[in-house]
Motif scaffolding. Structure first.
Motif, short mmCIF file in Angstrom:
data_model
loop_
_atom_site.label_atom_id
_atom_site.label_comp_id
_atom_site.label_asym_id
_atom_site.label_seq_id
_atom_site.Cartn_x
_atom_site.Cartn_y
_atom_site.Cartn_z
N TYR A 209 0.80 -1.24 0.00
CA TYR A 209 0.00 0.00 0.00
C TYR A 209 0.83 1.28 0.00
N GLY A 210 2.13 1.14 0.15
CA GLY A 210 2.97 2.31 0.39
C GLY A 210 3.20 3.18 -0.83
N PRO A 211 3.90 4.30 -0.64
CA PRO A 211 4.06 5.29 -1.69
C PRO A 211 5.01 4.89 -2.83
N THR B 2 4.71 1.90 -4.52
CA THR B 2 4.08 0.92 -5.43
C THR B 2 3.69 1.63 -6.73
N ASP B 3 3.19 0.88 -7.68
CA ASP B 3 2.78 1.48 -8.95
C ASP B 3 1.59 2.44 -8.80
N GLU B 4 0.95 2.40 -7.66
CA GLU B 4 -0.17 3.34 -7.43
C GLU B 4 0.33 4.78 -7.40
N GLN B 5 1.63 4.98 -7.23
CA GLN B 5 2.16 6.34 -7.21
C GLN B 5 1.94 7.04 -8.56
N PHE B 6 1.70 6.26 -9.61
CA PHE B 6 1.51 6.85 -10.94
C PHE B 6 0.05 7.20 -11.22
N MET C 226 -5.90 3.96 -3.06
CA MET C 226 -4.97 3.22 -2.21
C MET C 226 -4.39 4.09 -1.10
N VAL C 227 -4.34 5.39 -1.37
CA VAL C 227 -3.75 6.28 -0.37
C VAL C 227 -4.58 6.27 0.91
N TRP D 228 -3.63 3.14 2.78
CA TRP D 228 -2.30 3.35 3.34
C TRP D 228 -2.39 4.17 4.63
N MET D 229 -3.16 5.25 4.59
CA MET D 229 -3.29 6.12 5.76
C MET D 229 -3.91 5.35 6.92
#
Lengths: 253, 216
Positions: A167-169, A171-175, A181-182, A185-186
């Protein structure tokens, strides 16, 4: 659970006597627990029945009624002919904290009516295990060797790493600027990462003497990271501070 | 055959890549690789930095290149080169793009991960009429009945004054720096630096909102 512990510790003398009137204790003169023993019993139970197969909450809140259903049960009987009687025990010993356990009414009835199924050793182990669980919550153990510390530490390190990888910053979710997902993560930061960080810190601090000199340096970095991380996520600090020292994953190896 | 120095890092990275089966040098600057899952890929490596346009146009004539990789970080790849190579179904990018491309199963089309969502979302924006990649990070946005906007995005997790200054160095003509990392934290100093540079520093949602306004 923690609020119930706090209630136990904050009880006043007035409340002790209320408890002693309401609690379904075995009242046999000196074989009955005194007020301090009662308080200690409630505190040690954390507000839960100490039978591990039960663990029901002993404080109830129904509509506007607040009450407890706790019963102080003797391990060795208060009398010479009760369940698990030991005629060599004095009355004071029978009323001592060590001879008492806090149970719900059902479990108290069971251990006294089915005496052979509930020998003293079994009940004592219930109480010891219950105490250990509470100790583990607040007190951290000192281990005899590095391998033992490592074994205790590893699950927390692994969980945090797993959460970060998923879930962290980084991963590919950063794009994806709109990822949901953020939020996960929180949430995981508050429910898992920060509590685990604190447990890791307490474990290492308690077993500091088993660290090598290099590991002690890593621990200092870890402490800074933990504090900066909490400042960022609990106190809304904007800066990231000290990065997670990856060497912490190899401590005590 | 003496390998060109630019092939060293990509070769090693490919051999460590989870989706790369084999990787070997076919020419001094050309690496041939096979994926564990997907089609084979040919990578031509160049130093990058200042791109030699004539070299790129020559490479564009070849049929055996899927991706041109610029080894130097922060290489500015002009939009004209991106477009020219795209007409030949050749991609151009950096090491990050190479790693991303090998993860895919196909070589074409390829859009860098950090731009995929941004370009898609902008193309769907109701006031956007045209998008043009001015280079590998800078985008020109043409809007309906409003002036064009030149944006550059920063993918940084922690957006600091350095992020702003790096973005301005890359794109001095940018009107807006968009903090595109969804987990971003933008420091106060970053806003201050953006203010001094007279450029807007916006989060992604704020940027999408501001596109609706007559901003400049």
């Amino acid at each position: 659970m923690i609020w119930q512990l706090e209630i136990c510790f904050l009880l006043t003398n007035l409340q002790y006597s209320k408890l002693s009137k309401k609690a379904m204790a075995c009242t046999r003169g000196k074989a009955s627990p005194n007020s301090h023993t009662k308080l200690r019993l409630f505190a040690a139970s954390g507000g839960y029945c100490q039978n591990p197969d039960c663990n029901i909450a002993l404080f109830e809140n129904i509509d506007e009624n607040e009450f407890h259903i706790a019963e102080m049960a003797h391990i060795f009987s208060a009398s010479d002919d009760g369940p698990r009687a030991d005629d060599k025990m004095t009355e004071e010993e029978r009323g001592h904290f060590d001879n008492l356990i806090l149970l719900c009414p059902t479990c108290h009835t069971k251990i006294d009516k089915a005496e052979s199924s509930y020998p003293d050793k079994k009940i004592i182990s219930w109480k010891q295990d219950h105490t250990s669980k509470i100790d583990d919550l607040f007190n951290v153990k000192t281990f005899p060797d590095r391998q033992s510390v490592r074994k205790a530490l590893e699950p927390f390190l692994l969980e945090n790493r797993s959460i970060f990888n998923k879930y962290g910053p980084e991963t590919d979710e950063q794009f994806n600027p709109e990822t949901h997902m953020v939020n996960i993560w929180m949430r995981k930061i508050l429910s898992n990462i920060i509590p685990n960080n604190r447990t890791i810190f307490r474990l290492i601090k308690q077993n500091y003497d088993l660290l090598t000199p290099n590991e002690k340096d890593v621990f200092v970095q870890y402490k800074q990271h933990m504090e900066d991380f909490e400042a960022k996520h609990l106190a809304s600090a904007l800066e990231s501070g000290e990065r997670f020292p990856v060497e912490i994953n190899d401590l005590y190896k | 055959m003496k390998p060109h120095w630019t092939t060293e890092i990509p070769l090693k990275a490919l051999k460590d890549h989870t989706n790369c089966e084999t990787a070997f040098l076919k020419e001094s600057n050309l690496i041939s690789a096979t994926r564990k899952s997907g089609e084979p890929i040919s990578i031509y490596t160049i130093a990058g930095g200042d791109i030699d346009h004539s070299e790129i146009y020559e490479l564009g004539k070849r049929k055996d290149i899927d991706l041109i990789v610029c080894i130097k970080r922060d290489t500015v790849i002009p939009g004209s080169i991106i477009d020219h190579l795209a007409s030949k179904r050749i991609s151009i990018g950096t090491m990050k793009d190479l790693m991303s491309m090998v993860t895919q199963s196909k070589n074409w089309p390829f859009v860098p991960k950090e731009l995929q969502f941004i370009l898609q979302a902008l193309a769907q924006h109701k006031v956007v009429t045209e998008l043009r990649r001015l280079d590998n990070r800078k985008i020109l946005i043409e809007r309906r009945n409003m002036k064009d906007v030149i944006m550059i995005h920063t993918p940084d997790y922690e957006v600091t004054s350095k992020s702003v200054r790096d973005a301005m160095e890359w794109a001095p003509d940018a009107m807006v720096i968009v903090a595109s990392h969804p987990y971003r934290k933008i420091t106060g100093e970053a806003y201050t630096s953006a203010g001094f540079a007279e450029v807007d520093l916006l989060s992604w949602p704020d940027f999408l909102g501001k596109l609706n306004s007559k901003w400049n």
